[in-house]
Design a protein around this motif. Structure first.
Motif: not given
Length: 578
Positions: A506-522
């Motif tokens: 649960l914590d890992g996927l929360t970090h992942l789904v919120y993190g994808v747009p951040k990583v895409q934006a650099g």
């Protein structure tokens, strides 16, 4: 006596006052608090405040080592006033003929296991109070009156009917003089006599050529209270009455007659004196000028008693609903609330607000936020960071003087449990699989560890969430949508899929789904909102909407980390086009 350390909340302040007053009135005797409930229909969550307010005060007094009696007076000898709408097994055609009879003489709804109307509606409340940990002594007013327990009080009221009439006349005069009526609806009990011939404008008593009488017989022929007392002789206690419904008349000796009752505005203060009640709250219906609590404060002295300490309590709403009325079917009851929330949560709602503060009980999505708030408080209490008033309310919610209420062993987030129950649609093996993956380092061993909270969340999904809002995971990938995606959208899905295995919790996927747009934006996936431009939130919303469409065919749904766990890695990969 041991003193409570919880001195910062309204319950403790009332307990101080009640103990002091009880010692003044009846030193050395148990403290008496009281509630009154009419089983005229479903006993709803507004009525529950009539019980929870004195219960919480009584429980605090018990915690301090005092003996307490919490009386619940079942007003089951009241007249059946009207046929409630929307109650299963009840039709106007079959029950209209019983209007005017005592509630205990009215047939229960068709199919009920109980012998009469009053017992049918009383039973559900008794069951709910047991689950809530409410200790009480129940008193049936039918039993009290028909067994002659109140005989001396009835005779006393008839002997002093002139004094009672003089008190009531003060308020009748004010009304005739054009005093403004309260904008609050008059309590149903106060309307009791107004529907019968010869009655006062409220439940004051009977008027006829022989004068005023505070006692109303039930007819010996039709059992209804549509009667008028035509004469009474104090020395012999001979009472004559005529039924305005069926024409029956008879003369009885009141010192041996048990088929009738004092009218409400006399009955209530009589009971205060008889039971020695020190604390009893009342709703605003009873507390407005000229209504029963105020008038009772003057009449109680005629019976040699004193008015109890009586805070006014405010209304309880249901997700914005107007004031509840038990005369209508379909209003939520304590039993309804306990199907979707644990007893600790329901107790907390009544404990954390002063009686004169209104509040709402959520049957909609707001229940998830309520549980989040409760779990946050639970954590603060555990680590010692909660405020004193919050600690007091929490303590009153989780335990009584008799001990802790049963609680969920692993209290997982309610919104997570609701999502899992929604997605798995009753498949318990699936639910356990998902819940055990929430925290891989401390997996749930059995669904029972998440109960009863899981059962409450499942009941909420099944009874309160409309069918068109339920979550149905796609059977096949949306090939057309996947084919139409631009390069940025495809990249976001790839970043998610690449991280699934590593972040499968649960914590890992929360970090992942919120993190994808951040990583895409650099930016780093760990970047905080303060470090990010406002556009990132927009990008996250767009990404989330895409995932919902690909997984469940809608713009929104359960929280994505929970949804991903529920769908399972293999199926997620298939639906996202891998």
């Amino acid at each position: 006596m041991a003193q409570s350390t919880e001195t910062t909340d309204w319950v403790s302040r009332f307990a101080d006052e009640v103990i002091e007053e009880s010692e003044r009135r009846a030193p050395g005797k148990p403290v008496v608090v009281a509630s009154g409930l009419s089983p005229s229909g479903p006993i709803h969550l507004g009525n529950l405040r009539e019980v929870m307010t004195p219960h919480l005060v009584a429980d605090e007094i018990r915690r301090r080592g005092y003996q307490v009696r919490h009386l619940i007076s079942w007003d089951d000898y009241d007249r059946y006033r009207k046929v409630p709408q929307g109650i299963a097994g009840v039709s106007e055609e079959t029950h209209l003929q019983h209007i005017g009879k005592p509630l205990t003489s009215v047939p229960a709804p068709q199919g009920s296991a109980y012998p009469n109307w009053a017992e049918h509606f009383k039973a559900a409340m008794v069951e709910a109070l047991a689950e809530l940990g409410v200790e009480f002594d129940g008193i049936s007013q039918t039993a009290q009156y028909t067994s002659g327990v109140y005989r001396e009080q009835v005779l006393h009221a008839m002997k002093h009917r002139g004094d009672i009439d003089a008190v009531l006349a003060q308020y009748r005069t004010k009304q005739k003089a054009g005093a403004k009526k309260s904008q609050k609806p008059v309590d149903e009990a106060e309307l009791e006599a107004a529907e019968g011939s010869g009655a006062a404008s409220e439940d004051d008593g009977s008027f006829g050529s022989a004068g005023y009488f505070p006692y109303k017989p039930y007819c010996g022929n039709c059992e209804k209270d549509l009667t008028t007392v035509t004469s009474y002789v104090d020395d012999t206690t001979e009472l004559s009455y005529t039924c305005n419904e069926c024409g029956f008349s008879e003369t009885v000796r009141l010192n041996e007659f048990n088929r009738g009752k004092l009218v409400w505005k006399v009955d209530w203060p009589m009971r205060w004196a008889y039971e020695g009640v020190v604390f009893e709250p009342s709703g605003v219906d009873h507390s407005s000028p000229g209504s029963s609590f105020q008038v009772g404060g003057q009449i109680v002295g005629i019976f040699g008693g004193k008015q109890p300490i009586g805070p006014m309590y405010a209304f309880v709403g249901i997700s914005g609903m107007a004031k509840m009325s038990s005369s209508r079917g379909g209003v939520p009851t304590p039993g309804d609330a306990l199907k979707i929330m644990e007893p600790q949560i329901l107790r907390w709602l009544y404990a954390r607000r002063r009686p004169n503060q209104s509040f709402k009980i959520a049957f909609d999505q707001e229940i998830q936020r309520l549980y989040d708030e409760w779990d946050k408080l639970d954590g603060k209490v555990a680590d010692g960071s909660a405020l004193p008033a919050d600690i007091a309310a929490h303590s009153r919610a989780v335990r009584t003087a008799g001990g802790e209420l049963p609680r969920t062993v692993r209290p997982l987030p309610y919104r997570t449990l609701a999502s899992v129950a929604d997605i798995t649609a009753g498949h318990q093996d699936q639910a356990l699989r998902i819940l055990s993956e929430l925290d891989p380092e401390n997996p749930l061993g059995a669904l029972d560890e998440a109960r009863p909270r899981y059962d409450k969340a499942e009941a909420w999904i099944n009874t309160q969430v409309p069918a068109d809002q339920r979550t149905i995971v796609r059977d096949e990938p949306d090939a057309e949508l996947l084919k139409s995606l631009d390069e940025a959208s495809q990249q976001s899905l790839r970043l998610l899929l690449d991280g699934l295995a590593e972040h499968w919790s649960l914590d890992g996927l929360t970090h992942l789904v919120y993190g994808v747009p951040k990583v895409q934006a650099g930016f780093s996936a760990d970047a905080t909102p303060k470090e990010l431009p406002a556009e990132i939130k927009t990008a996250q919303r767009t990404f989330f909407a895409l995932l919902y469409h690909l997984l469940v065919g809608r713009d929104t749904g359960p929280r994505l980390p929970t949804l991903l766990l529920a769908v399972g890695q293999e199926r997620v990969r298939s639906l996202l086009g891998e």
